[in-house]
Motif scaffolding. Structure first.
Motif, PDB file in Angstrom:
ATOM      1  N   GLN A 254      55.299  32.092  36.201  1.00  0.00           N
ATOM      2  CA  GLN A 254      55.127  32.092  37.691  1.00  0.00           C
ATOM      3  C   GLN A 254      53.986  33.415  37.749  1.00  0.00           C
ATOM      4  N   PRO A 255      54.238  34.465  37.091  1.00  0.00           N
ATOM      5  CA  PRO A 255      53.244  35.604  37.300  1.00  0.00           C
ATOM      6  C   PRO A 255      51.851  35.270  37.064  1.00  0.00           C
ATOM      7  N   PRO A 256      51.332  34.494  36.140  1.00  0.00           N
ATOM      8  CA  PRO A 256      49.926  34.210  35.900  1.00  0.00           C
ATOM      9  C   PRO A 256      49.520  33.182  36.589  1.00  0.00           C
ATOM     10  N   THR A 257      50.485  32.345  37.214  1.00  0.00           N
ATOM     11  CA  THR A 257      50.065  31.267  38.324  1.00  0.00           C
ATOM     12  C   THR A 257      50.085  31.526  39.856  1.00  0.00           C
ATOM     13  N   ASN A 258      50.769  32.849  40.064  1.00  0.00           N
ATOM     14  CA  ASN A 258      50.639  32.980  41.492  1.00  0.00           C
ATOM     15  C   ASN A 258      49.284  33.357  41.950  1.00  0.00           C
ATOM     16  N   SER A 259      49.217  33.122  43.218  1.00  0.00           N
ATOM     17  CA  SER A 259      47.819  33.005  43.996  1.00  0.00           C
ATOM     18  C   SER A 259      47.060  34.214  43.931  1.00  0.00           C
ATOM     19  N   ARG A 260      47.648  35.490  43.640  1.00  0.00           N
ATOM     20  CA  ARG A 260      47.052  36.619  43.786  1.00  0.00           C
ATOM     21  C   ARG A 260      46.339  36.637  42.165  1.00  0.00           C
ATOM     22  N   VAL A 261      46.970  36.437  41.219  1.00  0.00           N
ATOM     23  CA  VAL A 261      46.388  36.515  39.964  1.00  0.00           C
ATOM     24  C   VAL A 261      45.443  35.276  39.750  1.00  0.00           C
ATOM     25  N   ALA A 262      45.701  34.019  40.177  1.00  0.00           N
ATOM     26  CA  ALA A 262      44.712  32.990  40.178  1.00  0.00           C
ATOM     27  C   ALA A 262      43.300  33.398  40.778  1.00  0.00           C
ATOM     28  N   LYS A 263      43.390  34.029  42.019  1.00  0.00           N
ATOM     29  CA  LYS A 263      42.365  34.170  42.709  1.00  0.00           C
ATOM     30  C   LYS A 263      41.553  35.407  41.894  1.00  0.00           C
ATOM     31  N   ARG A 264      42.152  36.342  41.320  1.00  0.00           N
ATOM     32  CA  ARG A 264      41.469  37.224  40.491  1.00  0.00           C
ATOM     33  C   ARG A 264      40.492  36.666  39.432  1.00  0.00           C
ATOM     34  N   VAL A 265      41.206  35.505  38.935  1.00  0.00           N
ATOM     35  CA  VAL A 265      40.599  34.733  37.803  1.00  0.00           C
ATOM     36  C   VAL A 265      39.403  33.979  38.372  1.00  0.00           C
ATOM     37  N   LYS A 266      39.533  33.365  39.584  1.00  0.00           N
ATOM     38  CA  LYS A 266      38.364  32.929  40.072  1.00  0.00           C
ATOM     39  C   LYS A 266      37.357  34.008  40.531  1.00  0.00           C
ATOM     40  N   ALA A 267      37.585  35.021  40.539  1.00  0.00           N
ATOM     41  CA  ALA A 267      36.541  35.999  41.243  1.00  0.00           C
ATOM     42  C   ALA A 267      35.815  36.291  39.961  1.00  0.00           C
ATOM     43  N   ILE A 268      36.196  36.278  38.798  1.00  0.00           N
ATOM     44  CA  ILE A 268      35.328  36.880  37.876  1.00  0.00           C
ATOM     45  C   ILE A 268      34.021  36.057  37.707  1.00  0.00           C
ATOM     46  N   ARG A 269      34.186  34.873  37.879  1.00  0.00           N
ATOM     47  CA  ARG A 269      32.812  34.216  37.855  1.00  0.00           C
ATOM     48  C   ARG A 269      32.576  33.361  39.162  1.00  0.00           C
ATOM     49  N   CYS A 270      33.578  33.453  40.137  1.00  0.00           N
ATOM     50  CA  CYS A 270      33.299  32.789  41.364  1.00  0.00           C
ATOM     51  C   CYS A 270      33.383  31.371  41.140  1.00  0.00           C
ATOM     52  N   SER A 271      34.425  31.093  40.099  1.00  0.00           N
ATOM     53  CA  SER A 271      34.499  29.573  39.897  1.00  0.00           C
ATOM     54  C   SER A 271      36.124  29.231  40.188  1.00  0.00           C
ATOM     55  N   LEU A 272      36.117  28.015  41.085  1.00  0.00           N
ATOM     56  CA  LEU A 272      37.467  27.517  41.237  1.00  0.00           C
ATOM     57  C   LEU A 272      37.765  26.751  39.941  1.00  0.00           C
ATOM     58  N   GLY A 273      37.017  26.408  39.148  1.00  0.00           N
ATOM     59  CA  GLY A 273      37.121  25.256  38.089  1.00  0.00           C
ATOM     60  C   GLY A 273      38.195  26.470  37.048  1.00  0.00           C
ATOM     61  N   ASP A 274      37.642  27.806  36.948  1.00  0.00           N
ATOM     62  CA  ASP A 274      38.059  28.666  36.135  1.00  0.00           C
ATOM     63  C   ASP A 274      39.658  28.942  36.594  1.00  0.00           C
ATOM     64  N   GLN A 275      39.703  29.293  37.825  1.00  0.00           N
ATOM     65  CA  GLN A 275      41.126  29.492  38.241  1.00  0.00           C
ATOM     66  C   GLN A 275      41.902  28.214  37.974  1.00  0.00           C
ATOM     67  N   THR A 276      41.773  27.184  38.382  1.00  0.00           N
ATOM     68  CA  THR A 276      42.362  25.846  38.012  1.00  0.00           C
ATOM     69  C   THR A 276      42.715  25.577  36.775  1.00  0.00           C
ATOM     70  N   GLU A 277      41.810  25.823  35.670  1.00  0.00           N
ATOM     71  CA  GLU A 277      41.921  25.722  34.150  1.00  0.00           C
ATOM     72  C   GLU A 277      42.704  26.742  33.758  1.00  0.00           C
ATOM     73  N   PHE A 278      42.798  28.028  34.291  1.00  0.00           N
ATOM     74  CA  PHE A 278      43.783  28.991  33.757  1.00  0.00           C
ATOM     75  C   PHE A 278      45.321  28.854  34.313  1.00  0.00           C
ATOM     76  N   VAL A 279      45.426  28.318  35.748  1.00  0.00           N
ATOM     77  CA  VAL A 279      46.700  28.107  35.975  1.00  0.00           C
ATOM     78  C   VAL A 279      47.407  26.777  35.392  1.00  0.00           C
ATOM     79  N   ILE A 280      46.648  25.896  35.288  1.00  0.00           N
ATOM     80  CA  ILE A 280      47.049  24.555  34.704  1.00  0.00           C
ATOM     81  C   ILE A 280      47.575  24.893  33.094  1.00  0.00           C
ATOM     82  N   GLN A 281      46.651  25.780  32.322  1.00  0.00           N
ATOM     83  CA  GLN A 281      47.208  26.131  31.205  1.00  0.00           C
ATOM     84  C   GLN A 281      48.533  26.963  30.971  1.00  0.00           C
ATOM     85  N   ALA A 282      48.800  28.027  31.913  1.00  0.00           N
ATOM     86  CA  ALA A 282      49.902  28.619  31.853  1.00  0.00           C
ATOM     87  C   ALA A 282      50.889  27.605  32.556  1.00  0.00           C
TER      88      ALA A 282
END
Length: 174
Positions: free
Chosen positions: A59-87
């Motif tokens: 749950q910690p890496p998949t919570n929206s606060r963390v997932a949004k930070r991953v997205k913000a790195i390259r402004c990529s929803l794909g990065d966010q989704t890929e990160f969360v799915i892997q977690a």
């Protein structure tokens, strides 16, 4: 943030903010009323292992606060989704493996009695489904989740049934 405020008979208030502390409070305060942890130490350890796979690892890496930070790195929803799915994949593999290794079978995560593991599993699976995560590779999790979602307390606790859930999410087809 979840919050539980408990008022004692003398009017003293205790405020609890963390999910796991909220789950443990009634376990300690009312140990004989619908316990979520088994009595035997060996069994308690097994349930806590399942709980911690979800509450600490998944749950910690998949919570929206963390997932949004991953997205913000390259402004990529794909990065966010890929990160969360892997977690979710990593966490659910570990959970599924523990379910398969148990020396007991049953309806729920730990036999035929509801446990704290079931309480933390349902919102994690709900969140995974929100991301369109496929449960087909996790037959035990899918079986347990389906059984839990048929129970009235889990239906009532569903996030879509909460008064503070924004309308746009209530009708989200997962």
């Amino acid at each position: 943030m979840p919050t539980l405020v408990v008022t004692s008979a003398n009017g003293e208030k205790t405020t609890i903010h963390q999910s796991m502390t909220i789950l443990e409070y009634p376990e300690e305060r009312f140990p004989d009323r619908s316990p979520l942890l088994p009595t035997a130490l060996r069994d308690r350890v097994q349930v806590r292992d399942l709980v911690n796979i979800i509450a600490i690892d998944t749950q910690p890496p998949t919570n929206s606060r963390v997932a949004k930070r991953v997205k913000a790195i390259r402004c990529s929803l794909g990065d966010q989704t890929e990160f969360v799915i892997q977690a979710f994949t990593d966490g659910f593999k570990a959970y599924e493996n523990l379910l398969a290794k148990q020396d007991r079978t049953g309806i729920y995560s730990f036999g035929d009695t509801l446990s704290m593991a079931d309480v933390v599993l349902v919102p994690a699976v709900d969140q995974a489904l929100f991301y369109r995560f496929e449960l087909d590779g996790f037959p035990n999790i899918k079986r347990v989740y389906s059984a839990l979602k048929e129970l009235e307390p889990f239906k009532a606790a569903d996030w879509r049934n909460q008064g503070d859930t924004p309308e746009k999410f209530r009708s989200h087809d997962i």
